[in-house]
Design an enzyme around this catalytic site. Structure first.
Site: not given
Ligand SMILES: Nc1ncnc2c1ncn2[C@@H]1O[C@H](COP(=O)(O)OP(=O)(O)OP(=O)(O)O)[C@@H](O)[C@H]1O
Length: 342
Positions: A37, A39, A41-44, A59, A151
């Site tokens: 996924g 977000g 801030y970057g990629k997972v 992350k 959130d």
């Molecule tokens: N532990 C995990 N296992 C599987 N997928 C994950 C995990 N953590 C994050 N992801 C994937 O990565 C995406 C981004 O992670 P996360 O929601 O932590 O980012 P974010 O930048 O804080 O999100 P946002 O911009 O929506 O606030 C998630 O929507 C999910 O699809």
């Protein structure tokens, strides 16, 4: 007491890990399998540890957009305090690259809740109750330690199996200690609380008041920092979001488009509950209102779950129910003409 200890311990862990965060080349240690996924801030990425074969979610936080402190807070919170089975916990691996800060979390391999809620249909009721129970437990755990998630929404609930038997609340980027003063954030969504609208209105009227002052004063103001209204972080924010989440799971839609006092759907909800419009502190209508008339968007629910909504979605934060209130309603029918096994 426990709450103060937890927030102090988190600060301490951040200081300690700041000194031990080492540079590492991810490809030397991990096989990167696929993108899980993205977000803001970057990629997972799904990765496997080359020596141990352990799967994990790595992350990657862009260093340009993330302060070291906010990265360390999210990592240490996930590592030391997210011990509840429905919170994504970190795996004790954190490092930096020239462009990113990185930490490892338990991977959830089946996407997020948003993708399985069928629009205008929702989830099977028994599944919705299962998810509500798990997220209520996860929030109660965070609250008992003095943290507020801030959130809660389907996109931040990750699935450990296709059927949603086991879900985990993730994304701890907004987490703050209860009682912390933070700038008011208002956004156009039902997940945003009524008190955020009050803070926004106060801020707007403050700014318009300043706008009407003499030029001399205006210049003084412009030369200083912009004043933002500060609000106190409160666990009741998560209760509100849990109420909206439960609605979304059961209906596949949202009860209103934004929590503002002149939104017609939100107004009809306030009328049903016979509450005052908390934004204006006045009765919402001078017209006689039939208070027994269920707001149309809540007509598909049993009276019992209606009580749960009225508690979690109470417009006054101090009167709002806690997330663990959900437990009292589990096993009852929530939708009319359907039973829980449905
Ligand atoms: N532990 C995990 N296992 C599987 N997928 C994950 C995990 N953590 C994050 N992801 C994937 O990565 C995406 C981004 O992670 P996360 O929601 O932590 O980012 P974010 O930048 O804080 O999100 P946002 O911009 O929506 O606030 C998630 O929507 C999910 O699809």
């Amino acid at each position: 007491m426990l709450q103060k200890t937890a927030t102090r311990l988190l600060d301490e862990l951040c200081h300690l890990t700041a000194q031990s965060l080492e540079p590492l080349e991810p490809l030397d240690h991990f096989q990167l399998i696929k993108l899980l996924g993205e977000g803001s801030y970057g990629k997972v990425k799904l990765a496997v540890h080359k020596k141990r074969g352990t799967p994990m979610a790595l992350k990657f936080f862009l260093r340009d957009d993330t302060s070291l402190l906010s990265f360390l807070r999210e990592y240490n919170l996930s590592l030391a305090f997210c011990t509840h089975p429905s919170l994504t916990s970190a795996l004790g691996i954190a490092f930096s690259t020239p462009t990113h800060y990185v930490f490892a979390q338990q991977p959830c391999l089946y996407g997020d809740l948003y993708d399985v809620i069928v629009p205008e249909v929702g989830l099977e009721e028994s599944r919705a109750q299962g998810v509500a129970s798990q997220i209520s437990g996860a929030l109660s755990h965070l609250h008992s330690l003095g943290f507020v998630h801030r959130d809660v929404k389907p996109e931040n609930i990750f699935l450990c199996d296709r059927e949603c038997h086991w879900v985990k609340l993730g994304d701890f980027g907004m987490v703050k200690a209860a009682g912390t003063r933070v700038p008011c954030v208002w956004y156009c969504s039902p997940y945003c609380t009524p008190e955020a609208e009050i803070a926004r209105k106060n801020e707007e009227s403050h700014l318009s008041h300043l706008g009407g002052e003499s030029n001399g004063n205006k210049q003084k103001r412009d030369s200083g920092k912009t004043q933002r209204t500060l609000v106190s972080v409160d666990p009741s924010t998560d209760s509100w979001a849990l109420g909206i989440l439960i609605y979304a799971m059961l209906m596949g839609s949202l009860p209103w488009s934004e929590t503002i006092s002149d939104n017609p759907a939100y107004k009809s909800y306030l009328q049903w509950t016979n509450w005052e419009d908390s934004a204006s502190q006045k009765k919402i209508s001078d017209q006689p209102v039939n208070f027994n008339q269920v707001a149309p968007q809540f007509a598909a629910f049993t009276p019992i779950v209606g009580q749960l909504f009225k508690s979690l979605l109470h417009p006054q934060s101090r009167l709002r129910g806690r997330p663990d209130e959900v437990d009292r309603y589990l096993g009852e029918a929530w939708l009319l003409d359907k039973d829980v096994s449905g």
